[in-house]
Motif scaffolding. Sequence first.
Motif, PDB file in Angstrom:
ATOM      1  N   ALA A   1      23.946 -31.956 -21.658  1.00 56.05           N
ATOM      2  CA  ALA A   1      23.653 -32.007 -20.218  1.00 56.05           C
ATOM      3  C   ALA A   1      23.105 -33.382 -19.849  1.00 56.05           C
ATOM      4  O   ALA A   1      23.436 -33.935 -18.787  1.00 56.05           O
ATOM      5  N   ALA A   2      22.300 -33.961 -20.721  1.00 55.16           N
ATOM      6  CA  ALA A   2      21.751 -35.298 -20.450  1.00 55.16           C
ATOM      7  C   ALA A   2      22.865 -36.353 -20.453  1.00 55.16           C
ATOM      8  O   ALA A   2      22.850 -37.289 -19.652  1.00 55.16           O
ATOM      9  N   ARG A   3      23.843 -36.180 -21.336  1.00 60.74           N
ATOM     10  CA  ARG A   3      24.994 -37.105 -21.347  1.00 60.74           C
ATOM     11  C   ARG A   3      25.760 -36.993 -20.035  1.00 60.74           C
ATOM     12  O   ARG A   3      26.118 -37.992 -19.420  1.00 60.74           O
ATOM     13  N   GLU A   4      25.958 -35.762 -19.622  1.00 58.60           N
ATOM     14  CA  GLU A   4      26.667 -35.490 -18.377  1.00 58.60           C
ATOM     15  C   GLU A   4      25.986 -36.194 -17.195  1.00 58.60           C
ATOM     16  O   GLU A   4      26.622 -36.821 -16.369  1.00 58.60           O
ATOM     17  N   GLU A   5      24.674 -36.098 -17.162  1.00 55.70           N
ATOM     18  CA  GLU A   5      23.896 -36.658 -16.044  1.00 55.70           C
ATOM     19  C   GLU A   5      23.801 -38.176 -16.075  1.00 55.70           C
ATOM     20  O   GLU A   5      23.809 -38.826 -15.044  1.00 55.70           O
ATOM     21  N   THR A   6      23.644 -38.740 -17.265  1.00 62.11           N
ATOM     22  CA  THR A   6      23.303 -40.164 -17.355  1.00 62.11           C
ATOM     23  C   THR A   6      24.437 -41.036 -17.865  1.00 62.11           C
ATOM     24  O   THR A   6      24.363 -42.266 -17.754  1.00 62.11           O
ATOM     25  N   GLY A   7      25.434 -40.432 -18.503  1.00 62.86           N
ATOM     26  CA  GLY A   7      26.511 -41.212 -19.093  1.00 62.86           C
ATOM     27  C   GLY A   7      26.158 -41.787 -20.464  1.00 62.86           C
ATOM     28  O   GLY A   7      26.980 -42.447 -21.085  1.00 62.86           O
TER      29      GLY A   7
END
Length: 300
Positions: free
Chosen positions: A95-101
Motif C-alpha cells: 500500500a505504501a508503494r502504491e501511495e508513494t511510488g
Amino acid sequence: MRESWQERFAEAPDVLLDARRRRTIVPVLDLAVGGDDFVTMAGPCSVETEQQLMATAYRVRNAGARVLRGGAFKPRSSPYAFQGLGREGLKLLAAAREETGLAIVTEVMSECDVPLVAEYADILQIGSRSMENYALLEAAARSGRPILLKRGMMASIADFLRSAQVILSDGNPNVILCERGIRTFETAMRNTFDAAGIALLKQITHLPVIADPSHAAGFRELVPALARIGIAAGADGLLVEVHPDPDNAWSDGEQSLDFEGFAAMMAELEPWIALRGAGLHEENLEQTDSRKSRLAEATA
Ligand code: PEP
Ligand code: MN
C-alpha cells in the motif's frame, strides 16, 4: 607471486569482475541499482502500523530515498522480541508503494515464505543470520526478484561471495551486496563496519554494493559518519533505518534516525554523493581509454 583474486575466490567465479562482466546494474521498478544514480533505501526496522509506515514512506521519499525498507518477518536475536506482522506487514508495504511510488525491500527468512514475500516485494532481503542458508538462497534466486544479500555477521568476504555465487548459479544475476558490520572483539559499537570490505568488493566484483550504517553502528549518532565512509569507500547506495519515534520503535530504535535526522543526513551527504559521481565518470573515461587502446592494438 601473489595469488590472484580469481584463485583466492575460485568458488565464486561468476561474482568476480572480468573483461566480460564489468558492472551489473540491477533493475528495480524504474531504478537502476549499481548504475550512475546513488540509491538510498530507508524505512523502519519493522513494519508496525499503517500510520507508522505511511508517514515514514512520505518523509524518506521527500528526503531523497528511492526504496522503502521495512521488515514483516523479523529475525531477532531474542526469541521473546517482536517477530513481525507477517502477511499484514507485506500488505502495508504494498500500500505504501502504491501511495508513494517507492520500491519495496523486505526480508524473507524462510524458504516456504519466498512465494508470499516475492508477491509483494520488489527486492527480497536475505538477512545476516540467513546468509549461509543455501536452501533459502536458492528459493529466493528462483523467484526471479532482485536479491539484497546482507553479509553474515561472522562471514568472511569469501563466505559472502560464495553465497552470492549460489544465487547467480541459480540463474538470478540481480544480486546487491550489503555490508552491515561484522562481529569483532570490539564491543563499543553493535558491529564493526568493514569499509575496507566495501572498497574491496567494488574492486573485485561486478555487483552493486550498498552500505547499512544502522546495523553496523547500533546507535543513531554514528549513522551519518558511517554512511559517509560507506560512500567514500565506493558504495552504490545505503540501507538506513528511520522511524517516526525511534525511542518507541518495536525493534532497533537505538539505531534508527527520526525524520529530521534522516533529512539532515541526506542533505549532508549530497556533496559526498556528487564526488562519487565524479569518480564513476573517471572510471568510465578510463574504460573508454583502455577500449581505445585495445582498439588501436587490434587495428595496428
Ligand atoms: C534488518 O535489516 O532489519 C536486519 C535484521 O538486518 P541484519 O540481517 O543485517 O541484522
Ligand atoms: Mn533492524
